[in-house]
Scaffold this active site. Structure first.
Site, PDB file in Angstrom:
ATOM      1  N   LYS A  52       0.832  -1.208   0.000  1.00 23.94           N
ATOM      2  CA  LYS A  52       0.000   0.000   0.000  1.00 23.94           C
ATOM      3  C   LYS A  52       0.864   1.255   0.000  1.00 23.94           C
ATOM      4  CE  LYS A  52      -3.695  -2.536   2.287  1.00 23.94           C
ATOM      5  NZ  LYS A  52      -4.303  -2.937   3.573  1.00 23.94           N
ATOM      6  N   GLN A  96      -4.055  -1.657   9.800  1.00 24.23           N
ATOM      7  CA  GLN A  96      -3.997  -2.981   9.195  1.00 24.23           C
ATOM      8  C   GLN A  96      -4.547  -4.036  10.154  1.00 24.23           C
ATOM      9  OE1 GLN A  96      -2.933  -3.763   5.964  1.00 24.23           O
ATOM     10  NE2 GLN A  96      -3.778  -5.769   6.478  1.00 24.23           N
ATOM     11  N   ASP A 119     -11.115   3.093   4.614  1.00 21.39           N
ATOM     12  CA  ASP A 119     -11.611   1.722   4.500  1.00 21.39           C
ATOM     13  C   ASP A 119     -13.137   1.688   4.484  1.00 21.39           C
ATOM     14  OD1 ASP A 119      -9.559  -0.150   4.180  1.00 21.39           O
ATOM     15  OD2 ASP A 119      -9.045  -0.135   6.304  1.00 21.39           O
TER      16      ASP A 119
END
Length: 295
Positions: A52, A96, A119
């Site tokens: 990422k 994460q 997210d």
């Protein structure tokens, strides 16, 4: 002939568009930044985060990476998130998963500023999605929508079956598929581990989204000829003494029936990462009041 939907190619187009958005924002003195937070010693999580960060570098988004010791108290992670929420250089915050057992994942999700929740897991953003007024769409479900569009598959009026009811994929993609507007208006059924006679539902479907987390769970005999199959699963299995990646769909038998299918790897996975970049530049534009030409 079965159309193999190339997620790498579609994701590359979106990343190119995101890079253009970064240029537009820079012209207004705005520089989007994505903060990734890692509280794990898991090699897979470390790999995901590094990928990422590399994606950010490629499109011009500032990458900010923070590591919290996996044995640290939960309060240290919460304090880290609070600091990123208050940092004007941070447009989006991604923690994460999974997290250590002593950390409440629900509290972590609620801790992130909804305006920086790229997210789209925060309850406020989930509620907005369900209400049809999304700030951000979750990355994997949005990526699925974009793959269907790239394959010229319009869900409107079609029977869609989602296999899996997770908060990350199953529930939000079901909402997007039956919701009003472009990429929606399907008649959508959500199946799960308690569904009786799963094949009865999947054989009725024009579009099947497999997100059960079970290797090669959906087989060709569970599909009708012409079905569009989107395989969200990424499962590592041992085969002939070697480790290999497979999806939630048994690819060879499904491809014999499907009119279009996503491969594993190279299907949904690249789209998840591309849509994270998309959400980050969108968040930066919303915060700065700059209208960016989202791809």
């Amino acid at each position: 002939m079965t159309d193999v939907i190339d997620g790498n190619a579609v994701a590359a187009e979106i990343r190119e568009g995101v890079a253009g958005c970064v240029d537009v924002l820079a012209g207004e003195g705005v520089y989007p930044g994505l903060a990734t937070v890692l509280m794990s010693d898991d090699p897979a999580s470390e790999t995901y985060v590094s990928m990422k960060q590399r994606d950010c570098e490629e499109v011009g988004i500032d990458g900010i990476h923070v590591e919290v010791d996996s044995d640290a108290p939960a309060s240290e992670l919460y304090g880290t998130i609070d600091g990123l929420n208050d940092d004007d250089a941070v447009s989006g915050v991604l923690v994460q998963l999974p997290l250590p057992d002593h950390v409440d994942e629900r509290e972590v999700v609620r801790r992130i500023d909804p305006a920086k929740d790229v997210d789209a897991f925060h309850p406020e953003n989930v509620g907005r999605l369900v209400a049809g007024d999304s700030r951000f769409k979750p990355c994997t479900p949005h990526g699925i929508q974009r793959l269907l569009a790239a394959a010229a598959v319009d869900p409107e009026g079609k029977e869609a079956v989602v296999v899996g009811r997770s908060d990350i994929v199953g529930k939000p993609i079901a909402n997007l598929l039956f919701g009003r507007g472009e990429g929606g208006n399907a008649t959508t059924t959500v199946c799960h581990s308690r569904t009786a006679d799963l094949a009865e539902h999947t054989r009725r479907a024009d579009v099947v989204v497999a997100a059960a987390g079970v290797p090669e769970f959906i087989t060709g005999d569970m599909l009708t000829a012409g079905t569009v199959v989107v395989d969200v699963g990424i499962n590592r299995v041992e085969r002939d003494g070697e480790s290999t990646l497979v999806g939630d769909v048994e690819y060879d038998s499904a491809a014999e029936k499907a009119s279009a299918i996503t491969p594993v790897p190279g299907g949904v996975g690249p789209m998840t990462r591309a849509m994270l970049l998309y959400n980050t530049v969108k968040a930066a534009g919303l915060e700065a009041g700059v209208d960016v030409p989202l791809p």
